[in-house]
Write an enzyme that holds these catalytic residues in place. Structure first.
Site, short mmCIF file in Angstrom:
data_model
loop_
_atom_site.label_atom_id
_atom_site.label_comp_id
_atom_site.label_asym_id
_atom_site.label_seq_id
_atom_site.Cartn_x
_atom_site.Cartn_y
_atom_site.Cartn_z
N VAL A 212 1.05 -1.08 -0.14
CA VAL A 212 -0.28 0.08 -0.17
C VAL A 212 0.69 1.24 -0.32
O VAL A 212 2.00 0.88 0.44
CB VAL A 212 -0.88 0.31 1.19
CG1 VAL A 212 -2.13 -0.86 1.21
CG2 VAL A 212 -0.36 -0.14 3.01
N GLN A 213 0.32 2.27 0.03
CA GLN A 213 1.50 3.59 -0.20
C GLN A 213 1.91 4.22 0.42
O GLN A 213 2.86 4.77 0.91
CB GLN A 213 0.47 4.65 -1.14
CG GLN A 213 0.53 5.81 -1.16
CD GLN A 213 1.98 5.90 -2.56
OE1 GLN A 213 1.46 5.31 -3.40
NE2 GLN A 213 3.16 6.58 -2.48
N SER A 214 1.24 3.57 2.20
CA SER A 214 2.53 3.80 3.85
C SER A 214 2.64 3.90 3.42
O SER A 214 4.59 4.33 4.10
CB SER A 214 0.82 3.77 4.64
OG SER A 214 0.75 2.40 4.61
#
EC number: 3.1.-.-
Length: 618
Positions: A212-214
């Site tokens: 995911v982006q995080s």
């Protein structure tokens, strides 16, 4: 014949399966007991890993480099038996880079089935028959009418150690949460029925990239600033809020349910505990799902619920105990062999392979150990560290500046070094091979469209544009951007005699063709015609814009009229013999061919009709 928790055969007469632990471990040394106690189905490599982990004071799996709760045996065994850990064990044994949890999650989300990815990494087992004989610690065994059966240990309620008839009499009530990437699904079962369910999907990970982006933002490369990254970041935050909102709305149900099954990445687990749902980190009801799951959705949750209720049959009790006895003896001998070899070879690494060639071997020949093959692999010789005066932090910053195309920051970064290190730094920029693809800084610049850094490396650092990466491609072939390719072509024009340009894949620049007078005249005429067409188009565009302005003024003027003025205008036009006003009585736009009518008013849409009726109730 398949059995489940609802099978009538188990309503009474169920007895737990007991093992004589004292007899089983009799005569085993401390090291052997550690190996023998690893009751898993992951083979000898997993038992060796188990021994190694028990001897260290850490909370991280050294194979997968991910956090593992070593205080919870069920969580520990679930990790070691997972496809993620087994894949990394084989990759590490073959000197391959291991997957991170985000990368492996991306593989599970990809279009290819997970089975094909297992084939790609060579995840085939020659120990299936041996593994089947081991007694998995994640299952609870019981006896019924002289036969041995087992169910997943995770389905037992808090405080229950063994299976009993009560296990089969009560309904299988639980809550199941599946979360993988941007896919989330949750459901609750009460009285053997799905009472509430929710599933949704959000765009939080780039296709086929994994993670995911995080996780990408916290990877040390800095937060991406693209529109896609911002959208993924926003969606991830909204997704967490939605999940917590769902759990809060189910709070009363969750507090009553006896079992909570959660399948998600380790960095997502805190989301369930932060929600106002009465679930704590050390909640004894939390269970892991003891098998692989597919993409989270309601159908997959229903399938998980059914699979958790399956009862496995293992044959007659006498045959089952005989198989366990045989396996126990094999494991004792193998443990002694491994322990002795380890004491003898010291720093050697061992890979133990099991062969079932001795299945029919006479019991009197137990001392023979030809069925155990022990290979020793010497540690690779230490490689000489290149550019020793350039530390890892300096190299990482250099790589980040190149990816971000920050050529000025890169130059300042180089200028901060001492003069005696400058030549070494320039050599590093020219010859460094960056893992995992052994890319040079020219490859990195071209692949990331870092045009300023690309020019800097070509013209000032004099990097070799013919150096190929691990895939055998030169920097020119690392980008499909026409502007990046133009930089390479311009560099070739300026340095035509610099070397063998065929190795760089940089094509020759297009040569200008000399035109005849007639061709020049035709070209001039075409340019003139094109200019005239462009002028006509601009003129037409201005006329359209002027008409639009006039139309907007007329429309606004009509809308600002009162009802009396509109009716008076319509009467005046009718008496004067003029055509009626073809405008919506409410918003003033021109009416469609078939307008909406009520009373003597005309409207462009039903919404305008409703607004007019609301404003004029009489």
């Amino acid at each position: 014949m398949g059995f489940t928790l609802k099978s009538l055969e188990f309503l009474q007469g169920v007895e737990p399966f007991r093992i004589d632990e004292n007899h089983e471990n009799e005569g085993a040394s401390e090291e052997e007991e550690v190996l023998i106690s690893a009751e898993t189905d992951a083979g000898m490599s997993l038992m060796l890993e188990w021994k190694m982990r028990l001897s260290e004071d850490s909370d991280q799996c050294t194979t997968c480099n991910c956090p593992v709760d070593f205080g919870d045996r069920a969580v520990l065994l679930e990790h070691y038996q997972s496809l993620f850990h087994r894949t990394n064990t084989l990759r590490k044994a073959r000197n391959m880079t291991v997957y991170t949890e985000e990368d492996f999650e991306g593989i599970e989300n990809s279009e290819n089935d997970l089975t094909s990815s297992q084939t790609t990494i060579g995840l085939e087992s020659d120990d299936e028959e041996f593994d089947a004989l081991l007694l998995p610690a994640n299952r609870s065994f019981f006896i019924k009418n002289g036969s041995v059966f087992s169910v997943p240990r995770n389905i037992l309620h808090v405080g229950e150690r063994d299976v009993s008839s009560v296990t089969f009499l009560r309904p299988f009530d639980c809550a199941i949460f599946l979360w993988n990437g941007g896919h989330f699904a949750a459901a609750m079962f009460e009285n053997d029925k799905m009472t509430v369910q929710k599933s949704f999907h959000r765009y939080v990970a780039r296709a086929k990239q994994g993670g995911v982006q995080s996780q990408h933002d916290s990877g040390g490369k800095g937060a991406a600033k693209s529109a896609g990254a911002q959208l993924r970041r926003y969606n991830e935050q909204k997704m967490k809020e939605e999940i917590q909102s769902i759990m809060s709305s189910w709070k009363s149900r969750l507090q009553k349910t006896p079992l909570l099954f959660i399948r998600c990445a380790a960095y997502h687990r805190n989301i369930f505990f932060e929600a106002d749902a009465g679930i704590e980190t050390r909640d004894d009801r939390i269970r892991t799902i003891p098998f692989e799951t597919k993409r989270p959705n309601i159908d997959e949750i229903s399938d998980c619920w059914q699979r958790l209720q399956q009862v496995s049959e293992h044959g007659a009790e006498s045959d089952f105990r005989a198989e366990m006895l045989e396996v126990r003896e094999k494991r004792k001998k193998l443990a002694r062999k491994v322990a002795g070899k380890k004491r003898k070879d010291g720093g050697m690494q061992m890979i133990c392979e099991w062969s079932d060639d001795d299945e029919n071997e006479d019991i009197s020949k137990e001392k023979k150990t030809h069925h155990i093959k022990v290979r020793t692999i010497k540690k690779p010789e230490e490689t000489v560290v290149q550019w020793p005066r350039l530390d890892d932090e300096w190299r990482q910053k250099t790589y980040n500046y190149v990816r971000q195309d920050s050529v000025e920051a890169l130059k300042e970064h180089l200028a901060s070094l001492n003069e005696d290190v400058t030549s070494e730094a320039n050599d590093y920029l020219r010859n460094a091979k960056i893992p995992p693809n052994r890319s040079t800084f020219l490859h990195v610049s071209a692949a990331n469209d870092a045009r300023k850094c690309l020019k800097y490396f070509l013209e000032e650092v004099n990097c070799d544009s013919s150096t190929k990466d691990g895939a055998g491609l030169p920097p020119y072939s690392s980008s499909a951007n026409s502007d990046v390719k133009s930089i390479f072509i311009d560099y070739r024009v300026k340095n035509e005699t610099a070397g063998n340009w065929a190795r760089t894949h940089i094509p020759e620049p297009k040569k200008k063709v000399e035109l005849t007078e007639e061709q020049e005249r035709e070209q001039a005429e075409r340019k003139k015609e094109k200019k005239a067409r462009q002028k006509e188009k601009e003129k037409l565009k201005k006329e359209i814009a002027k008409r639009d302005v006039e139309e907007m003024e007329e429309r606004q003027k009509y809308v600002n009229m009162s009802e009396r003025e509109k009716r008076a205008l319509a009467v005046d036009r009718r008496l004067a013999g003029l055509p009626p006003i073809l405008r919506c009585h409410q918003c003033g736009v021109q009416l469609p061919p078939t307008p909406f009518q009520y009373s003597h008013y005309n409207f462009c849409s039903t919404s305008c009709v409703a607004e007019h009726r609301k404003a004029n109730p009489q």
